[in-house]
Design a protein around this motif. Sequence first.
Motif, PDB file in Angstrom:
ATOM      1  N   ILE A  41       1.224  -1.289   0.204  1.00 43.67           N
ATOM      2  CA  ILE A  41      -0.216  -0.184  -0.128  1.00 43.67           C
ATOM      3  C   ILE A  41       1.133   0.956  -0.213  1.00 43.67           C
ATOM      4  N   LEU A  42       2.089   1.201   0.827  1.00 44.44           N
ATOM      5  CA  LEU A  42       2.545   2.373   1.143  1.00 44.44           C
ATOM      6  C   LEU A  42       3.932   2.609  -0.139  1.00 44.44           C
ATOM      7  N   GLU A  43       3.940   0.774  -0.684  1.00 48.14           N
ATOM      8  CA  GLU A  43       5.170   2.289  -1.852  1.00 48.14           C
ATOM      9  C   GLU A  43       4.308   2.037  -3.140  1.00 48.14           C
ATOM     10  N   SER A  44       2.964   1.844  -2.969  1.00 45.17           N
ATOM     11  CA  SER A  44       2.077   2.202  -4.067  1.00 45.17           C
ATOM     12  C   SER A  44       2.120   3.861  -4.468  1.00 45.17           C
ATOM     13  N   VAL A  45       2.143   3.952  -3.651  1.00 46.97           N
ATOM     14  CA  VAL A  45       1.986   5.779  -3.707  1.00 46.97           C
ATOM     15  C   VAL A  45       3.489   6.890  -3.411  1.00 46.97           C
ATOM     16  N   GLY A  46       4.478   5.997  -3.434  1.00 52.91           N
ATOM     17  CA  GLY A  46       5.734   6.649  -3.403  1.00 52.91           C
ATOM     18  C   GLY A  46       6.058   6.720  -2.289  1.00 52.91           C
ATOM     19  N   LEU A  47       5.457   5.869  -0.834  1.00 51.34           N
ATOM     20  CA  LEU A  47       6.645   6.241   0.615  1.00 51.34           C
ATOM     21  C   LEU A  47       7.409   5.241   0.609  1.00 51.34           C
ATOM     22  N   ASP A  48       8.502   4.812   1.154  1.00 53.29           N
ATOM     23  CA  ASP A  48       9.123   4.300   2.201  1.00 53.29           C
ATOM     24  C   ASP A  48       8.232   4.221   3.139  1.00 53.29           C
ATOM     25  N   PRO A  49       8.023   2.438   3.402  1.00 50.56           N
ATOM     26  CA  PRO A  49       7.482   2.315   4.716  1.00 50.56           C
ATOM     27  C   PRO A  49       8.424   2.470   6.129  1.00 50.56           C
ATOM     28  N   LYS A  50       8.196   3.008   6.819  1.00 50.93           N
ATOM     29  CA  LYS A  50       8.616   3.089   8.223  1.00 50.93           C
ATOM     30  C   LYS A  50       8.117   2.871   9.138  1.00 50.93           C
ATOM     31  N   ARG A  51       6.991   2.465   9.285  1.00 48.10           N
ATOM     32  CA  ARG A  51       6.129   1.252  10.078  1.00 48.10           C
ATOM     33  C   ARG A  51       5.319   0.197   9.888  1.00 48.10           C
ATOM     34  N   LEU A  52       5.296  -0.652   9.415  1.00 48.33           N
ATOM     35  CA  LEU A  52       4.414  -1.787   9.567  1.00 48.33           C
ATOM     36  C   LEU A  52       3.755  -2.127  10.598  1.00 48.33           C
ATOM     37  N   ASP A  53       3.748  -2.301  11.432  1.00 46.69           N
ATOM     38  CA  ASP A  53       3.480  -3.220  12.376  1.00 46.69           C
ATOM     39  C   ASP A  53       1.595  -1.613  12.899  1.00 46.69           C
ATOM     40  N   LEU A  54       0.671  -2.828  13.836  1.00 46.66           N
ATOM     41  CA  LEU A  54      -0.764  -1.970  13.340  1.00 46.66           C
ATOM     42  C   LEU A  54      -0.622  -1.080  14.646  1.00 46.66           C
ATOM     43  N   GLY A  55      -0.109  -1.235  15.489  1.00 46.89           N
ATOM     44  CA  GLY A  55       0.376  -0.247  16.493  1.00 46.89           C
ATOM     45  C   GLY A  55      -1.108  -0.598  17.743  1.00 46.89           C
ATOM     46  N   ALA A  56      -1.036   0.164  18.902  1.00 46.90           N
ATOM     47  CA  ALA A  56      -2.361  -0.157  19.261  1.00 46.90           C
ATOM     48  C   ALA A  56      -3.593   0.318  18.913  1.00 46.90           C
ATOM     49  N   MET A  57      -4.727   0.065  19.549  1.00 47.70           N
ATOM     50  CA  MET A  57      -5.959   0.101  19.195  1.00 47.70           C
ATOM     51  C   MET A  57      -6.734   1.370  19.111  1.00 47.70           C
ATOM     52  N   THR A  58      -6.890   2.485  17.713  1.00 47.24           N
ATOM     53  CA  THR A  58      -7.644   3.577  17.921  1.00 47.24           C
ATOM     54  C   THR A  58      -8.484   4.046  19.106  1.00 47.24           C
ATOM     55  N   THR A  59      -8.882   5.034  19.750  1.00 45.68           N
ATOM     56  CA  THR A  59     -10.066   4.930  20.499  1.00 45.68           C
ATOM     57  C   THR A  59     -10.915   5.941  19.330  1.00 45.68           C
TER      58      THR A  59
ATOM     59  N   ASP B 282      -3.953  -6.738  17.085  1.00 40.29           N
ATOM     60  CA  ASP B 282      -3.021  -7.667  15.882  1.00 40.29           C
ATOM     61  C   ASP B 282      -4.268  -8.523  15.096  1.00 40.29           C
ATOM     62  N   THR B 283      -5.954  -9.131  16.317  1.00 38.82           N
ATOM     63  CA  THR B 283      -6.421  -9.936  16.026  1.00 38.82           C
ATOM     64  C   THR B 283      -7.778  -9.153  15.574  1.00 38.82           C
ATOM     65  N   ILE B 284      -8.193  -7.616  15.617  1.00 35.49           N
ATOM     66  CA  ILE B 284      -9.019  -7.475  14.986  1.00 35.49           C
ATOM     67  C   ILE B 284      -9.438  -7.647  13.508  1.00 35.49           C
ATOM     68  N   SER B 285      -9.002  -7.387  13.172  1.00 37.19           N
ATOM     69  CA  SER B 285      -8.960  -7.311  11.687  1.00 37.19           C
ATOM     70  C   SER B 285      -8.819  -8.521  11.564  1.00 37.19           C
ATOM     71  N   LYS B 286      -8.647  -9.161  11.839  1.00 30.21           N
ATOM     72  CA  LYS B 286      -8.427 -10.756  11.256  1.00 30.21           C
ATOM     73  C   LYS B 286      -9.783 -11.815  11.571  1.00 30.21           C
ATOM     74  N   SER B 287     -10.414 -11.104  12.095  1.00 28.64           N
ATOM     75  CA  SER B 287     -11.462 -11.958  12.963  1.00 28.64           C
ATOM     76  C   SER B 287     -13.161 -12.285  11.896  1.00 28.64           C
ATOM     77  N   LYS B 288     -13.866 -12.580  12.322  1.00 30.49           N
ATOM     78  CA  LYS B 288     -15.269 -13.499  11.699  1.00 30.49           C
ATOM     79  C   LYS B 288     -16.294 -12.805  12.539  1.00 30.49           C
ATOM     80  N   ARG B 289     -16.519 -11.255  13.059  1.00 31.47           N
ATOM     81  CA  ARG B 289     -17.155 -11.312  13.912  1.00 31.47           C
ATOM     82  C   ARG B 289     -19.026 -11.656  13.758  1.00 31.47           C
ATOM     83  N   TRP B 290     -19.354 -11.843  12.242  1.00 34.37           N
ATOM     84  CA  TRP B 290     -20.765 -12.114  12.476  1.00 34.37           C
ATOM     85  C   TRP B 290     -21.075 -12.785  12.757  1.00 34.37           C
ATOM     86  N   PRO B 291     -20.624 -14.691  13.229  1.00 33.36           N
ATOM     87  CA  PRO B 291     -21.036 -15.426  13.514  1.00 33.36           C
ATOM     88  C   PRO B 291     -22.085 -16.001  14.235  1.00 33.36           C
ATOM     89  N   ARG B 292     -21.860 -14.895  15.481  1.00 40.51           N
ATOM     90  CA  ARG B 292     -22.146 -14.524  16.601  1.00 40.51           C
ATOM     91  C   ARG B 292     -23.690 -14.559  16.078  1.00 40.51           C
TER      92      ARG B 292
END
Length: 275
Positions: free
Chosen positions: A196-214, A228-238
Motif C-alpha cells: 500500500i505504501l509503496e504504491s503511493v511512493g512512500l518508503d515504509p517506516k512502520r508496518l506494525d498495527l500499533g495500539a487500538m485507536t480510540t 493485531d487480531t481485530i481485522s483477522k476475526s470473523k465477528r459475524w457468526p455470533r
Amino acid sequence: MTTEILPTNPRVWRFFGIPRSGNHAIIEWFMGNIDIETTIFLNNCREGDPFTGFSYCNFVHNGHLRKHRANIHREKNHHFHRLLDKRSSATDLIISYEIMSPRPEERARLHAESGINAQPTADFLIIRSPLNLIASSLTKLRNEITRPPRLRKSLEHLEAWLPGTYQAYLQTASEDDVHPVIYDQWGADQTYRKDILESVGLDPKRLDLGAMTTAGGGSSFDRQQDVDTISKSKRWPRYVEDPDFRRLVAALLNADTDGLIKAWFPDDWTEAQDL
C-alpha cells in the motif's frame, strides 16, 4: 465561505470509508509512515472547505499530537486558530470522508469545492468484509441506542443506505485513480501493508498495527482486544440467527446486481447463502 487557500503545496491524501470499516485504524497507521510533525488530519469531512467542515482534527502542537473537535464559535476557538497557523507549514494533509460518495464525479466535486489548490496525491478506498461490516455496524447501534423506536429507525436507515453505498465502493475500487485498501487483508498481511505504501511512493517506516485507536469508539465488540487480531476475526457468526443481521445481509446481497461482492469477497458470498 472558505478559509484562505493553503500557502504551501502539501501532499493531499484522501481516505473514503464507510463507518465501521477500520478507517481510523488505517489512517493512524498511515500517519506513522509520514512526518507527523507537519501533518494535519481532518476527520469525517463534509462538502466544501474541509478546514471548516470536519468533525475533529489531529495535529502536533508544542510537541504533542492533539485532537480538537469542530466548534462553530471560530472567533473564540483557540484550537481553530492554531489549526489555521499549522496550515502554513503543513507538508501532508489527510482528509477523511465517511458519508460522501467515492464515485469519480463526486470525488472531483469534493476537490473543486474544497478551496485547496493542491491536487490529491492519492485517494484511498477502505473496504471491509461485508459480513463483518454489518456485524460491527449492528453492534455499535445496539451499544449506543437503547430506546427500541430509535434503534428500529436507525436499523431501517442502515438497511436503506448501506447496499447502494457499499456497491458504489466496490464499483469505484476498480478505477485506475484510486487505491483500494481491504481492511481485513490490511490487518492480516504485513506485505500487503508494505505494498500500500509503496504504491503511493512512500518508503515504509512502520508496518506494525500499533495500539487500538480510540477514534470512532474503537472496536464495536471489545475495546480491550489486541489490535493485531481485530481485522483477522470473523465477528459475524455470533449473529447468524439474528433477524436484523439476516435482513441486512439479504438487502446487501439483493442489491449486488453486478456480482461485485461475490468477486471481491467470495468467502462471505458463499457463507451468506446459508443464512
